[in-house]
Design a protein around this motif. Structure first.
Motif, PDB file in Angstrom:
ATOM      1  N   LYS A 112       0.858  -1.098  -0.129  1.00 27.04           N
ATOM      2  CA  LYS A 112       0.106   0.182  -0.189  1.00 27.04           C
ATOM      3  C   LYS A 112       0.992   1.382   0.192  1.00 27.04           C
ATOM      4  O   LYS A 112       1.651   1.338   0.688  1.00 27.04           O
ATOM      5  N   ASN A 113       0.564   2.409  -0.950  1.00 24.76           N
ATOM      6  CA  ASN A 113       1.394   3.254  -1.274  1.00 24.76           C
ATOM      7  C   ASN A 113       0.659   4.466  -0.146  1.00 24.76           C
ATOM      8  O   ASN A 113      -0.479   4.918  -0.408  1.00 24.76           O
ATOM      9  N   ASN A 114       1.376   4.781   0.875  1.00 23.04           N
ATOM     10  CA  ASN A 114       0.641   5.896   1.651  1.00 23.04           C
ATOM     11  C   ASN A 114       1.207   7.323   1.341  1.00 23.04           C
ATOM     12  O   ASN A 114       1.028   8.145   2.362  1.00 23.04           O
ATOM     13  N   ASP A 115       1.956   7.534   0.367  1.00 24.84           N
ATOM     14  CA  ASP A 115       2.546   8.848   0.076  1.00 24.84           C
ATOM     15  C   ASP A 115       1.390   9.757  -0.247  1.00 24.84           C
ATOM     16  O   ASP A 115       0.513   9.479  -1.036  1.00 24.84           O
ATOM     17  N   ALA A 116       1.622  11.195   0.015  1.00 24.48           N
ATOM     18  CA  ALA A 116       0.520  11.959  -0.258  1.00 24.48           C
ATOM     19  C   ALA A 116       0.705  12.281  -1.738  1.00 24.48           C
ATOM     20  O   ALA A 116       1.765  12.368  -2.311  1.00 24.48           O
ATOM     21  N   SER A 117      -0.386  12.778  -1.989  1.00 22.33           N
ATOM     22  CA  SER A 117      -0.637  13.495  -3.416  1.00 22.33           C
ATOM     23  C   SER A 117      -0.588  14.919  -3.492  1.00 22.33           C
ATOM     24  O   SER A 117      -1.512  15.372  -2.895  1.00 22.33           O
ATOM     25  N   VAL A 118       0.363  15.426  -3.845  1.00 22.40           N
ATOM     26  CA  VAL A 118       0.651  17.122  -3.697  1.00 22.40           C
ATOM     27  C   VAL A 118       0.916  17.767  -4.985  1.00 22.40           C
ATOM     28  O   VAL A 118       1.700  17.076  -5.893  1.00 22.40           O
ATOM     29  N   VAL A 119       0.447  18.843  -5.213  1.00 22.80           N
ATOM     30  CA  VAL A 119       1.040  19.686  -6.214  1.00 22.80           C
ATOM     31  C   VAL A 119       1.451  21.035  -5.624  1.00 22.80           C
ATOM     32  O   VAL A 119       0.788  21.579  -4.689  1.00 22.80           O
ATOM     33  N   LYS A 120       2.774  21.209  -5.926  1.00 21.80           N
ATOM     34  CA  LYS A 120       3.570  22.449  -5.285  1.00 21.80           C
ATOM     35  C   LYS A 120       3.734  23.639  -6.477  1.00 21.80           C
ATOM     36  O   LYS A 120       4.627  23.120  -7.421  1.00 21.80           O
ATOM     37  N   ILE A 121       3.065  24.676  -6.472  1.00 20.78           N
ATOM     38  CA  ILE A 121       3.390  25.597  -7.352  1.00 20.78           C
ATOM     39  C   ILE A 121       4.206  26.823  -6.824  1.00 20.78           C
ATOM     40  O   ILE A 121       3.827  27.367  -5.693  1.00 20.78           O
ATOM     41  N   PHE A 122       5.362  26.782  -7.507  1.00 22.16           N
ATOM     42  CA  PHE A 122       6.287  28.210  -7.045  1.00 22.16           C
ATOM     43  C   PHE A 122       5.955  29.487  -7.818  1.00 22.16           C
ATOM     44  O   PHE A 122       5.505  29.142  -9.059  1.00 22.16           O
ATOM     45  N   VAL A 123       6.096  30.474  -7.351  1.00 25.06           N
ATOM     46  CA  VAL A 123       5.413  31.597  -7.824  1.00 25.06           C
ATOM     47  C   VAL A 123       6.596  32.575  -7.953  1.00 25.06           C
ATOM     48  O   VAL A 123       7.153  33.142  -7.067  1.00 25.06           O
ATOM     49  N   ARG A 124       7.239  33.018  -9.316  1.00 26.78           N
ATOM     50  CA  ARG A 124       8.216  33.910  -9.435  1.00 26.78           C
ATOM     51  C   ARG A 124       7.686  35.201 -10.153  1.00 26.78           C
ATOM     52  O   ARG A 124       6.956  34.997 -10.970  1.00 26.78           O
ATOM     53  N   SER A 125       8.301  36.372  -9.930  1.00 30.95           N
ATOM     54  CA  SER A 125       8.044  37.703 -10.490  1.00 30.95           C
ATOM     55  C   SER A 125       8.879  37.678 -11.842  1.00 30.95           C
ATOM     56  O   SER A 125       9.663  36.498 -12.133  1.00 30.95           O
ATOM     57  N   ALA A 126       8.697  38.617 -12.943  1.00 34.11           N
ATOM     58  CA  ALA A 126       9.450  38.403 -13.875  1.00 34.11           C
ATOM     59  C   ALA A 126      11.113  38.711 -13.907  1.00 34.11           C
ATOM     60  O   ALA A 126      11.696  38.313 -14.540  1.00 34.11           O
ATOM     61  N   SER A 127      11.262  39.341 -12.448  1.00 34.10           N
ATOM     62  CA  SER A 127      12.662  39.313 -12.328  1.00 34.10           C
ATOM     63  C   SER A 127      12.997  38.239 -11.150  1.00 34.10           C
ATOM     64  O   SER A 127      14.235  38.081 -10.907  1.00 34.10           O
ATOM     65  N   ASN A 128      12.594  37.205 -11.490  1.00 33.80           N
ATOM     66  CA  ASN A 128      12.737  35.807 -10.965  1.00 33.80           C
ATOM     67  C   ASN A 128      12.923  35.744  -9.411  1.00 33.80           C
ATOM     68  O   ASN A 128      13.374  34.877  -8.820  1.00 33.80           O
TER      69      ASN A 128
END
Length: 122
Positions: A21-37
Motif C-alpha cells: 500500500k502506497n501511503n505517500d501524499a498526492s501533492v501539487v506544489k506551485i512556485f510563483v516568481r516575478s518577472a525578475s525571478n
C-alpha cells in the motif's frame, strides 16, 4: 524452533502486505516568481481540473495563497479519492494572480506523487 519459524513467517507476511500500500501524499506544489525571478508570497494560485483532457479530469477547483517561501501547496488526496483508484492522473490549468499581474501554467498531477511547477508572472 517451530515457534521461531512461525513468528518469522508472520512478520514477513505483515511486512509484505504493508509494503503493497502506497501511503505517500498526492501533492501539487506551485512556485510563483516575478518577472525578475523573485519568489513571491501572497500570490493567489488557482488550479482547475481540465475536463477536456485525455483522459478526462473530473471537475475540480481549489485556491491557495503562496506562503513566505513563495509556493502554494495543494493536497490532492481528496481529488484522487473522489476520482477512484482507476484514475491516478489529473490535468490542471494553473492560474496565478498578484497585484494585477497574471501567470498561467498547465500541469499533470499523479496519485501518491509530488508535482512541482513554477509560474512566472508577467
Amino acid at each position: 524452533m517451530k515457534t521461531v519459524l512461525t513468528a518469522c513467517s508472520f512478520l514477513l507476511l505483515i511486512s509484505l502486505f504493508s509494503a503493497c500500500k502506497n501511503n505517500d501524499a498526492s501533492v501539487v506544489k506551485i512556485f510563483v516568481r516575478s518577472a525578475s525571478n523573485q519568489l513571491l508570497d501572497g500570490a493567489q494560485v488557482v488550479i482547475v481540473g481540465d475536463v477536456n483532457s485525455n483522459p478526462p479530469t473530473m471537475a475540480y477547483v481549489d485556491t491557495v495563497f503562496t506562503n513566505s517561501s513563495g509556493f502554494a501547496l495543494f493536497n490532492m488526496d481528496s481529488f484522487f479519492s473522489q476520482a477512484g483508484e482507476s484514475n491516478s492522473t489529473g490535468y490542471f490549468d494553473v492560474i496565478v494572480k498578484k497585484n494585477g499581474a497574471q501567470g498561467f501554467e498547465y500541469t499533470r498531477a499523479r496519485a501518491h506523487i509530488t508535482t512541482v511547477e513554477t509560474v512566472y508572472l508577467n
